[in-house]
Design a protein around this motif. Structure first.
Motif, mmCIF file in Angstrom:
data_model
loop_
_atom_site.group_PDB
_atom_site.id
_atom_site.type_symbol
_atom_site.label_atom_id
_atom_site.label_comp_id
_atom_site.label_asym_id
_atom_site.label_seq_id
_atom_site.Cartn_x
_atom_site.Cartn_y
_atom_site.Cartn_z
ATOM 1 N N ILE A 57 4.282 -0.992 13.032
ATOM 2 C CA ILE A 57 3.177 -0.522 13.809
ATOM 3 C C ILE A 57 1.772 -0.785 13.354
ATOM 4 N N ASP A 58 1.635 -1.170 11.900
ATOM 5 C CA ASP A 58 0.337 -1.639 11.365
ATOM 6 C C ASP A 58 0.114 -3.168 11.546
ATOM 7 N N GLU A 59 1.196 -3.921 12.045
ATOM 8 C CA GLU A 59 0.919 -5.102 12.358
ATOM 9 C C GLU A 59 0.670 -5.729 13.742
ATOM 10 N N VAL A 69 -4.266 6.851 17.285
ATOM 11 C CA VAL A 69 -4.636 7.843 16.151
ATOM 12 C C VAL A 69 -4.611 7.161 14.636
ATOM 13 N N LYS A 70 -4.998 5.810 14.513
ATOM 14 C CA LYS A 70 -4.919 5.273 13.475
ATOM 15 C C LYS A 70 -6.459 5.336 12.903
ATOM 16 N N GLU A 71 -6.976 4.445 12.079
ATOM 17 C CA GLU A 71 -7.994 4.381 11.475
ATOM 18 C C GLU A 71 -9.098 4.408 12.414
ATOM 19 N N HIS A 89 0.911 3.973 -3.298
ATOM 20 C CA HIS A 89 0.591 5.325 -3.098
ATOM 21 C C HIS A 89 1.861 6.281 -3.659
ATOM 22 N N ARG A 90 2.904 5.940 -3.383
ATOM 23 C CA ARG A 90 4.126 6.826 -3.607
ATOM 24 C C ARG A 90 4.227 6.341 -5.250
ATOM 25 N N SER A 91 4.304 5.500 -5.749
ATOM 26 C CA SER A 91 4.500 5.197 -7.344
ATOM 27 C C SER A 91 3.590 6.162 -8.093
ATOM 28 N N LYS A 116 0.668 -1.085 0.012
ATOM 29 C CA LYS A 116 -0.034 -0.032 0.071
ATOM 30 C C LYS A 116 0.883 1.184 0.155
ATOM 31 N N SER A 117 1.825 1.323 0.954
ATOM 32 C CA SER A 117 2.562 2.441 0.864
ATOM 33 C C SER A 117 3.564 2.695 -0.357
ATOM 34 N N ILE A 118 4.074 1.685 -1.108
ATOM 35 C CA ILE A 118 4.951 1.991 -2.135
ATOM 36 C C ILE A 118 3.681 2.291 -3.242
ATOM 37 N N ALA A 125 7.859 9.485 15.245
ATOM 38 C CA ALA A 125 8.353 8.819 14.281
ATOM 39 C C ALA A 125 7.038 8.559 13.297
ATOM 40 N N SER A 126 6.879 9.394 12.010
ATOM 41 C CA SER A 126 5.996 9.012 11.099
ATOM 42 C C SER A 126 6.377 9.113 9.812
ATOM 43 N N ALA A 127 6.202 8.039 8.994
ATOM 44 C CA ALA A 127 6.618 8.052 7.538
ATOM 45 C C ALA A 127 5.720 9.042 6.783
#
Ligand code: S3P
Length: 427
Positions: A316-318, A343-345, A25-27, A21-23, A167-169
């Motif tokens: 964090i998401d796991e 503060v996630k979904e 979005h960035r693509s 998902k992260s990659i 720490a937030s990407a």
């Protein structure tokens, strides 16, 4: 509503998982800033990434599907255009925060909104450093919630040094995107390394970045040079459900193909390994700066562990999936420093404690920023609420499958990151 029955016998065979998902979005975002066509394969066509597609189209990018691939053609780094309408980021924090960074330096006005969950999530963390760099961004109330308006930039943003408090990407990435347009280099210092997909992809697009320890410096750019192709590896956050389920179900032996194993994302492999899981990392390869591998997992007995600090951003998401593993482990697991789950979904700390305890009573508790899981207690069939959170839904599903079954009030939220999750679980 979805009812999951207990799975009898182990899981076996090969599993394909959706693109990261992260990659993904960035693509879309970075390809929209080049001036040639990029072909993205294994793109995650989940609702969050489709929000990014829609927003980038509104900002002028040409994006079309060609079979399983996505073709993106931008108008260059300085070629974004004013959207005719409000941009809707849906449920996606990544879309919103990254695009706030991208829109802050533009000479046109942008207004963002999102769904009920996103409208409650804090945006001050990204608006504050962008404002420090000279952007004019207005949100609702002191948390700077959605709707948010970015005023046209009247001059170039300043390059700043910014020490991030968490720490937030997403915040880091917003500052990196804004930094491309600044009048001098921008330096971001993270308290602990967060996922570095933006840095890796920006480098692949020819941007100049320097990293030293936890500081990352980006230099302003005149243009980006897009690669012809981007191949997105599978999402380790989606693999997490099968890693856990195969580990806790007796008699399992599965191979999950083509999983992204970027070091900033593999905390789950380290923690499950420490708990006694048997996960083999096979055929490691690199593509577009990102590492991928096949993961073979066979069932094993687990024991409780304690972790926190720099490990947290790497998984964090796991954490909901790891909490399920911990409920089947001998002894207690203590996961420290997980305040960000609030503060996630949804507030995932509260959701884990309230919903997971319905399946395994008196197992999960939260004290301060720690999650405590007392493993090995009796499990029951339960009706649970997903709180419209995809990762809660999938974690509850595997929990029920490994226990006495579960009934979920809403299963549609898995469309955010893993549209065919239930087909794979129930096949
Ligand atoms: C993401 C970063 C993380 C993660 C989210 C995706 C990203 O959020 O939880 O699911 O793609 O940059 P934070 O930046 O809030 O830690």
């Amino acid at each position: 509503m979805k009812k999951i029955l207990p799975l009898t016998g182990g899981m076996r065979g090969d599993f394909e998982i959706p693109g990261d998902k992260s990659i993904s979005h960035r693509s879309i975002i970075l390809s929209s800033l080049g001036d040639s066509t990029v072909e993205v394969s294994n793109f995650l066509a989940g609702a969050d990434c489709l929000s990014t597609v829609d927003c980038m189209k509104s900002l002028g990018a040409k994006i079309e599907r060609s079979g399983e691939k996505i073709l993106i053609t931008g108008n260059g780094l300085h070629g974004l255009c004013e959207p005719e309408n409000i941009l809707d980021a849906g449920n996606s924090g990544t879309t919103l925060r990254l695009l706030l960074g991208l829109c802050a330096p533009q000479k046109f006005l942008t207004t963002f909104t999102g769904d009920d969950s996103l409208r409650r999530r804090p945006m001050a963390r990204v608006i504050k450093p962008l404002t420090q760099a000279g952007a004019s961004i207005f949100g609702r109330n002191s948390n700077k919630n959605l709707p948010i308006t970015v005023l046209p930039a009247t001059k170039r943003l300043r390059g700043i040094n910014y020490q991030m408090p968490v720490a937030s990407a997403q915040v880091k990435s917003a500052m990196l995107l804004a930094g491309l347009y600044a009048d001098s280099p921008t330096t971001i210092i993270e308290p602990a390394p967060s996922r570095d997909h933006t840095e890796k992809m920006l480098a692949a697009f020819g941007a100049r970045l320097e990293r030293s320890n936890n500081a990352i410096k980006i230099f302003p750019a005149e243009k980006l040079i897009a690669p012809e192709k981007i191949s997105v590896p599978g999402d380790i956050s989606s693999a997490a459900y099968w890693l856990v389920l195969a580990t806790i179900l007796d008699g399992s032996d599965v191979t999950i193909k083509n999983v992204g194993v970027n070091e900033t994302r593999t905390g789950i492999l380290d923690v499950l390994g420490d708990m006694g899981a048997k996960i083999e990392i096979c055929s490691v390869r690199t593509s577009g700066g990102e590492r991928a591998a096949d993961l073979r997992v066979v069932s094993s007995k687990l024991h409780g562990v304690e972790f926190g600090g720099e490990m947290i951003p790497r998984l964090i998401d796991e954490i909901p999936a790891i909490a399920v593993a911990a409920a089947f482990a001998d002894g207690t697991t203590i996961i420290r420093d997980v305040g960000e789950l609030r503060v996630k979904e949804t507030d995932r700390l509260a959701a884990i404690v309230d919903e997971f305890n319905k399946i395994s009573p008196e197992t999960f508790s939260a004290t301060g920023d720690s999650l405590i899981v007392r493993g090995g207690r009796e499990k029951f069939f339960a009706a649970c609420k997903t709180r419209a959170d995809h990762r809660m839904a999938m974690s509850l599903a595997i929990f029920g499958a490994a226990a006495k079954g579960v009934e979920l009030d809403d299963d549609s939220c898995v469309k955010i990151s893993y549209p065919n999750f239930f087909d794979t679980l129930l096949k």
